[in-house]
Design a protein around this motif. Structure first.
Motif, mmCIF file in Angstrom:
data_model
loop_
_atom_site.group_PDB
_atom_site.id
_atom_site.type_symbol
_atom_site.label_atom_id
_atom_site.label_comp_id
_atom_site.label_asym_id
_atom_site.label_seq_id
_atom_site.Cartn_x
_atom_site.Cartn_y
_atom_site.Cartn_z
ATOM 1 N N THR A 10 0.824 -1.203 0.000
ATOM 2 C CA THR A 10 0.000 0.000 0.000
ATOM 3 C C THR A 10 0.859 1.254 0.000
ATOM 4 O OG1 THR A 10 -0.151 -0.117 2.408
ATOM 5 C CG2 THR A 10 -1.943 -1.104 1.155
ATOM 6 N N LYS A 11 2.068 1.145 0.538
ATOM 7 C CA LYS A 11 2.985 2.286 0.557
ATOM 8 C C LYS A 11 4.361 1.807 0.115
ATOM 9 C CE LYS A 11 4.867 5.913 3.487
ATOM 10 N NZ LYS A 11 4.847 6.525 4.821
ATOM 11 N N VAL A 12 4.908 2.452 -0.900
ATOM 12 C CA VAL A 12 6.231 2.112 -1.415
ATOM 13 C C VAL A 12 7.138 3.311 -1.219
ATOM 14 C CG1 VAL A 12 7.558 1.490 -3.464
ATOM 15 C CG2 VAL A 12 5.285 0.521 -3.124
ATOM 16 N N ILE A 13 8.274 3.083 -0.589
ATOM 17 C CA ILE A 13 9.267 4.142 -0.410
ATOM 18 C C ILE A 13 10.326 3.946 -1.486
ATOM 19 C CG2 ILE A 13 11.004 5.131 1.120
ATOM 20 C CD1 ILE A 13 9.310 4.060 3.465
ATOM 21 N N PRO A 18 14.222 -0.063 -10.408
ATOM 22 C CA PRO A 18 15.447 -0.852 -10.259
ATOM 23 C C PRO A 18 15.201 -2.343 -10.010
ATOM 24 C CG PRO A 18 15.636 1.169 -9.004
ATOM 25 C CD PRO A 18 14.211 1.062 -9.472
ATOM 26 N N ALA A 19 13.993 -2.728 -9.624
ATOM 27 C CA ALA A 19 13.684 -4.143 -9.394
ATOM 28 C C ALA A 19 13.852 -4.955 -10.670
ATOM 29 C CB ALA A 19 12.262 -4.289 -8.865
ATOM 30 N N GLY A 28 10.010 -6.913 -16.868
ATOM 31 C CA GLY A 28 8.666 -7.408 -16.616
ATOM 32 C C GLY A 28 8.446 -7.876 -15.181
ATOM 33 N N SER A 29 9.452 -7.700 -14.328
ATOM 34 C CA SER A 29 9.317 -8.092 -12.915
ATOM 35 C C SER A 29 8.214 -7.326 -12.212
ATOM 36 C CB SER A 29 10.629 -7.859 -12.159
ATOM 37 O OG SER A 29 11.583 -8.820 -12.505
ATOM 38 N N VAL A 30 8.108 -6.040 -12.536
ATOM 39 C CA VAL A 30 7.070 -5.210 -11.919
ATOM 40 C C VAL A 30 5.780 -5.429 -12.697
ATOM 41 C CG1 VAL A 30 6.363 -2.886 -11.285
ATOM 42 C CG2 VAL A 30 8.784 -3.502 -11.220
ATOM 43 N N ARG A 31 4.800 -6.002 -12.033
ATOM 44 C CA ARG A 31 3.512 -6.280 -12.681
ATOM 45 C C ARG A 31 2.607 -5.054 -12.633
ATOM 46 N NH1 ARG A 31 1.868 -12.182 -10.284
ATOM 47 N NH2 ARG A 31 3.374 -13.406 -11.452
ATOM 48 N N GLY A 34 1.314 -3.849 -9.316
ATOM 49 C CA GLY A 34 2.286 -3.406 -8.324
ATOM 50 C C GLY A 34 3.024 -4.540 -7.639
ATOM 51 N N SER A 35 2.655 -5.771 -7.927
ATOM 52 C CA SER A 35 3.381 -6.901 -7.352
ATOM 53 C C SER A 35 4.679 -7.118 -8.125
ATOM 54 C CB SER A 35 2.522 -8.165 -7.373
ATOM 55 O OG SER A 35 2.205 -8.538 -8.698
#
Length: 60
Positions: A10-13, A18-19, A28-31, A34-35
């Motif tokens: 719900t909160k991303v700092i 970079p993931a 494509g790691s970031v769906r 947001g997963s």
């Protein structure tokens, strides 16, 4: 490495971009939801390379 899915937070700092470039991540790691789908090694400290070398010790 095992592929894992990290649920969206719900909160991303910081930034998720970079993931996709760190060890364990890929394009494509970031769906869209947001997963993250990454290899286990993307979690810092989740893998240990201790002993993965030719250096050793012996008692004299």
């Amino acid at each position: 490495n095992e592929l894992i899915v990290l649920p969206p937070m719900t909160k991303v700092i910081g930034d998720l971009a970079p993931a996709e470039t760190i060890a364990g991540g890929f394009f494509g790691s970031v769906r869209e939801d947001g997963s993250l789908e990454v290899e286990l090694q993307a979690i810092l400290g989740a893998t240990n390379e201790l002993g993965f070398n030719r250096i050793g010790g012996r008692t004299l």
